[in-house]
Design a protein around this motif. Structure first.
Motif, PDB file in Angstrom:
ATOM      1  N   SER A 189      26.140  39.787  22.674  1.00 33.16           N
ATOM      2  CA  SER A 189      27.331  39.108  23.216  1.00 33.16           C
ATOM      3  C   SER A 189      28.098  38.256  22.198  1.00 33.16           C
ATOM      4  CB  SER A 189      26.947  38.276  24.442  1.00 33.16           C
ATOM      5  OG  SER A 189      26.402  39.124  25.437  1.00 33.16           O
ATOM      6  N   GLN A 192      31.289  39.642  21.123  1.00 31.60           N
ATOM      7  CA  GLN A 192      32.465  39.409  21.992  1.00 31.60           C
ATOM      8  C   GLN A 192      33.302  38.270  21.420  1.00 31.60           C
ATOM      9  OE1 GLN A 192      32.015  38.646  26.184  1.00 31.60           O
ATOM     10  NE2 GLN A 192      30.092  39.784  26.316  1.00 31.60           N
ATOM     11  N   GLU A 228      26.870  46.269  23.357  1.00 31.25           N
ATOM     12  CA  GLU A 228      27.738  45.375  24.110  1.00 31.25           C
ATOM     13  C   GLU A 228      29.055  46.092  24.347  1.00 31.25           C
ATOM     14  OE1 GLU A 228      26.419  42.426  24.600  1.00 31.25           O
ATOM     15  OE2 GLU A 228      28.055  41.292  25.506  1.00 31.25           O
ATOM     16  N   THR A 269      29.836  35.412  32.271  1.00 31.22           N
ATOM     17  CA  THR A 269      30.651  36.266  33.144  1.00 31.22           C
ATOM     18  C   THR A 269      30.679  35.679  34.546  1.00 31.22           C
ATOM     19  OG1 THR A 269      28.687  37.668  33.376  1.00 31.22           O
ATOM     20  CG2 THR A 269      30.454  38.501  31.956  1.00 31.22           C
ATOM     21  N   GLY A 299      23.543  44.668  32.288  1.00 33.63           N
ATOM     22  CA  GLY A 299      24.178  43.494  32.857  1.00 33.63           C
ATOM     23  C   GLY A 299      25.673  43.569  32.568  1.00 33.63           C
TER      24      GLY A 299
HETATM   25  N1  PHE Z   1      23.998  39.562  27.064  1.00 24.59           N
HETATM   26  C1  PHE Z   1      23.359  39.922  28.314  1.00 24.59           C
HETATM   27  C2  PHE Z   1      21.871  40.111  28.067  1.00 24.59           C
HETATM   28  O1  PHE Z   1      21.443  40.220  26.940  1.00 24.59           O
HETATM   29  C3  PHE Z   1      23.936  41.186  28.872  1.00 24.59           C
HETATM   30  C4  PHE Z   1      25.378  41.032  29.290  1.00 24.59           C
HETATM   31  C5  PHE Z   1      26.387  41.320  28.417  1.00 24.59           C
HETATM   32  C6  PHE Z   1      25.703  40.649  30.568  1.00 24.59           C
HETATM   33  C7  PHE Z   1      27.730  41.226  28.783  1.00 24.59           C
HETATM   34  C8  PHE Z   1      27.019  40.515  30.968  1.00 24.59           C
HETATM   35  C9  PHE Z   1      28.030  40.812  30.059  1.00 24.59           C
HETATM   36  O2  PHE Z   1      21.073  40.181  28.980  1.00 24.59           O
END
Ligand code: PHE
Length: 369
Positions: A189, A192, A228, A269, A299
């Protein structure tokens, strides 16, 4: 023997010259050498006979025999060189490499994780995504703070974070310490954040890479892989998220796959969900797309307004969705590998069995795998 004359030696010379000439290969030539000059060879025996000759005979036969020996040795050497040249020419002719031919069977294989990441890149690039990257060693800001993890939030511990030893110059007290603190990224993430801070919407990226959590058992390894996804625009809504991910799983598993979105929580989120796929256990193997069981594979959610603001984007103008999935898990599901830990053991037998040809590119037209 003692009645040998120089004329007899001439006959011998002619005789050996012919045999040397007729030797078809190096082996045959060596046989002639042994017969002439070897320990029990004809010429060697004659030389040994010199001792029994009268001094007069010796004066004549000595030089003559020596001459014969030298001549035969020279003929053998010449023939040897010619045969070696011929052998080399033959080898060059028969072992020529045509560099324009396609490569033969390669030695190495592509690791299933690499294969699956490439398959994902193919599917998402067909939907207009490009590939972004970020560092494995992240700072607290990109891994947590900008992703809306409150400063003392238990989620930071929940991720079983590997913290790097701070550099000596770093201030180790107060909130500055947390900002400068380096971690092994616990998810993809943070890419992002890096993407939203560096490029203007519309944004459509996937970010494949390594991630780390202090966790190790049959289904967890301290290093694992995620992909991601991030889409930002002025009119992106939850329907886009659902459609995109539903299309993805069907393309990835190369069959129609039923999915289910379950409400969940992630700090970055809102709303958040986990996506499950329908599956069935068939003995030791797992069939995706049929049956009555559900398995969580990713996720996702709509990017939280705090995250947009942290990256300098106006949440009233822009919205978007994000998702993150475990690559290793998806590789195991798709290709039927039973134990996650085998994936990173580096056993050539395992790689030979589960690996992919590096020459076959995954593509939507020719098939992903
Ligand atoms: N980063 C979260 C995880 O490692 C996954 C995720 C990514 C959830 C982007 C929502 C949006 O579990």
């Amino acid at each position: 023997m003692s009645h040998m004359s120089p004329t007899d030696l001439d006959t011998l010379r002619t005789d050996f010259a012919a045999r040397i000439d007729q030797a078809a290969d190096l082996r045959a030539l060596d046989d002639v050498r042994v017969a002439a000059l070897g320990k029990k060879g004809e010429i060697s025996l004659l030389m040994r006979g010199l001792g029994r000759m009268s001094p007069e005979e010796k004066t004549v036969m000595g030089p003559a025999l020596n001459g014969l020996k030298t001549d035969v040795a020279a003929l053998i050497e010449a023939r040897k060189a010619a045969l070696e040249d011929a052998a080399l020419d033959a080898a060059l002719a028969s072992e020529t490499l045509d560099m324009s031919l396609p490569v033969g069977r390669p030695q190495g294989t592509l690791h299933p994780v690499q294969q699956v990441m490439e398959e994902m890149a193919v599917i998402f690039s067909d939907m207009g995504f490009s590939v972004a990257e970020g560092p494995d060693i992240e700072d607290d800001f990109h891994n947590f703070t900008a992703l809306n993890f409150p400063p003392s939030h238990p989620a930071r511990d929940m991720h079983d974070t590997f913290f790097m030893v701070p550099e000596p110059s770093q201030n180790s007290s107060g909130s500055d310490a947390a900002v400068g603190q380096k971690v092994l990224r616990t998810h993809t993430s943070p890419v992002q954040i890096r993407t939203m801070m560096n490029q203007k919407p519309p944004i459509r990226i996937i970010a494949p890479g390594r991630t780390y959590r202090c966790d190790s058992d049959q289904t967890h390894t301290p290093m694992f892989h995620q992909v991601e996804g991030l889409v930002i625009g002025e009119d992106i809504h939850m329907g886009h998220l659902k459609g995109c991910l539903m299309d993805f799983v069907s393309a990835f598993f190369e069959t129609d796959v039923d999915v289910r979105f379950r409400p969940h929580h992630f700090p970055f989120t809102e709303p958040s969900a986990e996506m499950d796929v329908r599956y069935e256990r068939d003995g030791a193997s797992i069939k995706i797309g049929q049956g009555n069981d559900w398995m969580e594979i990713l996720g996702c959610g709509m990017v939280h307004p705090h995250v947009l603001s942290a990256c300098g984007l106006d949440p009233d103008q822009y919205q978007g969705f994000a998702f993150g999935m475990g690559v290793d898990r998806l590789a195991m599901l798709k290709y039927g590998m039973p134990d996650l830990r085998d994936m990173f053991a580096g056993d050539p037998r395992w790689l030979g069995h589960y690996g992919f040809s590096p020459l076959l590119q995954a593509s939507l037209e020719s098939g992903l795998s």
